[in-house]
Write an enzyme that holds these catalytic residues in place. Structure first.
Site, short mmCIF file in Angstrom:
data_model
loop_
_atom_site.label_atom_id
_atom_site.label_comp_id
_atom_site.label_asym_id
_atom_site.label_seq_id
_atom_site.Cartn_x
_atom_site.Cartn_y
_atom_site.Cartn_z
N ASP A 56 83.57 40.44 -17.20
CA ASP A 56 84.82 41.18 -17.32
C ASP A 56 84.66 42.46 -18.15
O ASP A 56 83.62 42.68 -18.79
CB ASP A 56 85.92 40.29 -17.90
N ASN A 125 93.29 29.06 -24.88
CA ASN A 125 94.28 28.62 -23.88
C ASN A 125 93.60 28.16 -22.59
O ASN A 125 94.24 28.00 -21.57
CB ASN A 125 95.29 29.73 -23.59
N HIS A 127 91.23 29.85 -20.89
CA HIS A 127 90.80 30.89 -19.95
C HIS A 127 89.28 31.00 -19.88
O HIS A 127 88.58 30.69 -20.85
CB HIS A 127 91.46 32.25 -20.23
N GLU A 132 93.49 33.81 -16.97
CA GLU A 132 94.45 33.19 -17.87
C GLU A 132 95.18 32.06 -17.15
O GLU A 132 95.11 31.95 -15.92
CB GLU A 132 95.46 34.26 -18.31
C1 GLP Z 1 87.49 36.70 -24.33
C2 GLP Z 1 86.52 36.84 -23.15
C3 GLP Z 1 85.99 35.50 -22.70
C4 GLP Z 1 85.53 34.71 -23.91
C5 GLP Z 1 86.72 34.38 -24.77
C6 GLP Z 1 86.35 33.60 -26.03
O1 GLP Z 1 88.82 36.78 -24.04
N1 GLP Z 1 87.06 37.51 -22.01
O2 GLP Z 1 84.92 35.70 -21.78
O3 GLP Z 1 84.92 33.52 -23.50
O4 GLP Z 1 87.37 35.56 -25.15
O5 GLP Z 1 85.84 34.45 -27.00
P1 GLP Z 1 85.19 33.99 -28.36
O6 GLP Z 1 83.82 33.52 -28.01
O7 GLP Z 1 85.16 35.21 -29.20
O8 GLP Z 1 86.04 32.90 -28.91
#
Ligand code: GLP
Length: 238
Positions: A56, A125, A127, A132
């Site tokens: 993304d 959540n 995702h 989402e």
């Molecule tokens: C973001 C990314 C995800 C990631 C998630 C968790 O929103 N788009 O790909 O897995 O957050 O991030 P973190 O590893 O910082 O908790």
């Protein structure tokens, strides 16, 4: 966790130097990227024939913005290893026509012969990527609106007084599920415990997008004690 995850990637690159990797961002995979850089520096792995597709990118952030996922990948992996820029793919968050960009990105993935290993994190959540709750389980690369809770969670990276972006281009659940040959999901910390529990134990539903991983034949999950805490509690209760 980092060692287990890195070992999986190292094994893949050693057996298949032409591997196609699906890459994730966020704080969770940072330690794993560090170990991959170290493995490269001691000559254990080579990236020169590797192709990558990131999950993304934020809409509105150009590749030079420090919080863009382009910058993240450069900082934590690409600039430390010999990888061909033309083999690294990340959606363009500043494309004039984001929908066209989504179709272009999806077609690139479809033309790649499949993602040998897709790395994933998970949002609190549930995702994955930026799919989402409520995301279309068959969805392809698309523009997604981030929930308030995701924007809050990611606000910690936007320290310069600017708001976390509201939209992103993300591979869809359908993209991830159909193009990934193997998936490796990482989660750390008690704030991920509920999402991990729902992903593995609840009925498949887009209330928790990660639960769709139950429908994929080759998923490996690497989690720490905190992220496993709800699973452990319910195991003890039985
Ligand atoms: C973001 C990314 C995800 C990631 C998630 C968790 O929103 N788009 O790909 O897995 O957050 O991030 P973190 O590893 O910082 O908790």
């Amino acid at each position: 966790m980092n060692a287990l995850a890195a070992a999986s990637v190292i094994r893949l690159l050693q057996t298949n130097p032409n591997a196609v990797l699906g890459l994730a961002t966020g704080s969770t995979p940072l330690g794993m990227y560090r170990l991959l850089v170290e493995a490269y520096q001691v000559g254990k792995i080579d990236f020169s024939l590797v192709t990558t597709f990131n999950l993304d990118e934020y809409i509105g952030l150009n590749a030079d913005h420090p919080q863009s996922y382009h910058a993240y990948m450069r900082t934590h992996l690409f600039r430390h290893v010999h990888i061909h820029p033309e083999r690294t793919h990340i959606p363009n968050g500043t494309a004039d026509d984001p929908d066209f960009e989504c179709r272009r990105y999806e077609a690139l993935i479809a033309g790649s012969n499949g993602i040998d290993l897709q790395l994933l994190g998970i949002g609190a959540n549930g995702h994955i990527g930026f799919n989402e709750p409520g995301a279309d389980p068959c969805g392809r690369t698309h523009v997604a609106e981030l929930t308030e809770s995701t924007r809050k969670a990611n606000a910690r990276f936007f320290t310069g007084g600017e708001d976390a972006p509201r939209y992103a281009i993300t591979m869809g659940l359908g993209t991830i599920l159909t193009h990934s040959k193997r998936i490796l999901l990482l989660a750390a910390g008690a704030h991920k415990a509920e999402a991990v529990y729902r992903m593995l134990k609840e009925k498949v539903s887009n209330d928790c997008p990660a639960s769709y991983l139950q429908t994929h034949p080759m998923v490996e999950i690497v989690i720490d004690q905190g992220a496993a805490s709800m699973l452990l509690e319910t195991a003890h209760e039985k």
